[in-house]
Every structure is written in structure tokens, then in C-alpha cells.
Enzyme design. Structure first.
Site, mmCIF file in Angstrom:
data_model
loop_
_atom_site.group_PDB
_atom_site.id
_atom_site.type_symbol
_atom_site.label_atom_id
_atom_site.label_comp_id
_atom_site.label_asym_id
_atom_site.label_seq_id
_atom_site.Cartn_x
_atom_site.Cartn_y
_atom_site.Cartn_z
ATOM 1 N N HIS A 92 -17.222 -40.377 113.461
ATOM 2 C CA HIS A 92 -16.297 -41.421 113.910
ATOM 3 C C HIS A 92 -14.898 -40.827 114.051
ATOM 4 O O HIS A 92 -14.565 -39.821 113.414
ATOM 5 C CB HIS A 92 -16.263 -42.564 112.901
ATOM 6 N N GLU A 94 -11.979 -41.740 112.962
ATOM 7 C CA GLU A 94 -11.188 -41.636 111.722
ATOM 8 C C GLU A 94 -11.665 -40.467 110.870
ATOM 9 O O GLU A 94 -10.847 -39.722 110.319
ATOM 10 C CB GLU A 94 -11.291 -42.934 110.908
ATOM 11 N N CYS A 122 -14.678 -48.904 109.969
ATOM 12 C CA CYS A 122 -15.929 -49.345 109.363
ATOM 13 C C CYS A 122 -15.873 -48.992 107.873
ATOM 14 O O CYS A 122 -14.980 -48.266 107.431
ATOM 15 C CB CYS A 122 -17.106 -48.652 110.048
ATOM 16 N N CYS A 125 -15.495 -45.196 107.257
ATOM 17 C CA CYS A 125 -14.178 -44.652 107.586
ATOM 18 C C CYS A 125 -13.113 -45.140 106.607
ATOM 19 O O CYS A 125 -12.214 -44.387 106.223
ATOM 20 C CB CYS A 125 -13.807 -45.016 109.014
#
Length: 192
Positions: A92, A94, A122, A125
């Protein structure tokens, strides 16, 4: 009590505060998560994350971008989601930005940093941000926005994670949300 510094406005501005350290056997208190207000440079750094998100979309990735800025205002990383390219569900934006920032600093913590995410982080993250000692998260689109475009998000908000996990992060929600939603629309149109 431990003492730390946190950015309160603009680049490099800090204010001391004390934060009680939990003791073994303490019963967790669920304090409410108060949202923080945007500061002067938030638009600049969020735009960098949005631009990197757009770059990712152009390269066939999903519409997520992130930037990380140190407590003293140094840009540490700007990344986009690379789950598809890397065949890695943890890639992801992040997490990629945290990895890059830690590599740049040659340290596993980015104490007091701010994460600018084009979408609400999420749980993975958010937790990675917590473990990296991020102090502040500024996000644009919500988890609900991502779900509207077909992303299977766990419907656990950053506010809930912050409160239940006693993370004590400052959260600035829905900052430049319209710009991020427009990138979801761009991504959807490219999928058709």
C-alpha cells in the site's frame, strides 16, 4: 511521564507536551479521538501524494498515494500503491512511503512525522504508522469512498483504531477529499 515534541503549525514548529506511559496492569481507557485541524503546509504535501497517486494510476496501479514529512518539515517520501506491480498485497502507498522514509533515515522510527494519504489508511497502514511513531495522519478520501469504487476495505475507521489502540495520533480527515475522489473516478474510467 514521557516528553515529546509534535508539529502544531507550519514547518518546523513544535510544542512540548507530556503523555503518560501506560503501566502494566492498567485498564485501557477508551478516550474519544478528537480530529485535528489542517495546518499551512498540508495542501502542499497532500498535493504531492495526489500527484504520485495519479502517476501510479498512469502506470496501471490502484488509486492510492502517500507522502511523509518529518516533524521538522523535511519531505521523507512520496509513494504510490504497488500491489499489482509487486504482486504484494502489503504494498500500500502508506507502507511503501514508511519503508522509503525509514530507509532514508536509516532508522525504523519516523518520530513525530505526518503521513499524507490520498485515502483513509486501512488498519494495516494505520498500524504501520503507529509502529513507525507517526504523530499525525492527514487523509483525503474515506474508507467508504474507496468501497464505493469496489475496494474491499475493512470498515474500521482511523478514529476507531486510534481510540481502541490508544495510539494518540492526530487525525485530519477528508482534507482535499474531492481531489482524491476525482482520482478514483479517473482510475475507474481507465478500467473500463
Amino acid at each position: 511521564m514521557t516528553e515529546a515534541s509534535r508539529p502544531v503549525s507550519g514547518r518546523g514548529s513544535t510544542q512540548n507536551f507530556t503523555h503518560p506511559s501506560p503501566r502494566r496492569g492498567d485498564t485501557p481507557r477508551l478516550a474519544s479521538c478528537a480530529y485535528a485541524e489542517p495546518v499551512q503546509d498540508d495542501a502542499y504535501y497532500m498535493q504531492l501524494a495526489l500527484d504520485r497517486c495519479r502517476e501510479g494510476i498512469e502506470n496501471g496501479q490502484s488509486p492510492f498515494g502517500a507522502a511523509i514529512v518529518s516533524a521538522d518539515g523535511e519531505l521523507l517520501a512520496v509513494e504510490h500503491n504497488t500491489c499489482r506491480a509487486d504482486h504484494d498485497p502489503t504494498a500500500h502507498a502508506e507502507v511503501q512511503a514508511i519503508r522509503a522514509a525509514c530507509q532514508k533515515l536509516q532508522h525504523r522510527y519516523i518520530d513525530g512525522a505526518t503521513v499524507y494519504a490520498t485515502t483513509e489508511p486501512c488498519p494495516m497502514c494505520f498500524t504501520a504508522s503507529h509502529w513507525a511513531s507517526v504523530k499525525r495522519i492527514v487523509y483525503a478520501a474515506s474508507i467508504a469512498d474507496a468501497a464505493r469504487f469496489g475496494f474491499r476495505q475493512l470498515e474500521i475507521s482511523t478514529e476507531q483504531l486510534n481510540t481502541l489502540g490508544r495510539a494518540d495520533m492526530e487525525i485530519v480527515p477528508h482534507f482535499m477529499r474531492a481531489e482524491s475522489v476525482a482520482l478514483f473516478e479517473l482510475w475507474r474510467d481507465k478500467q473500463a
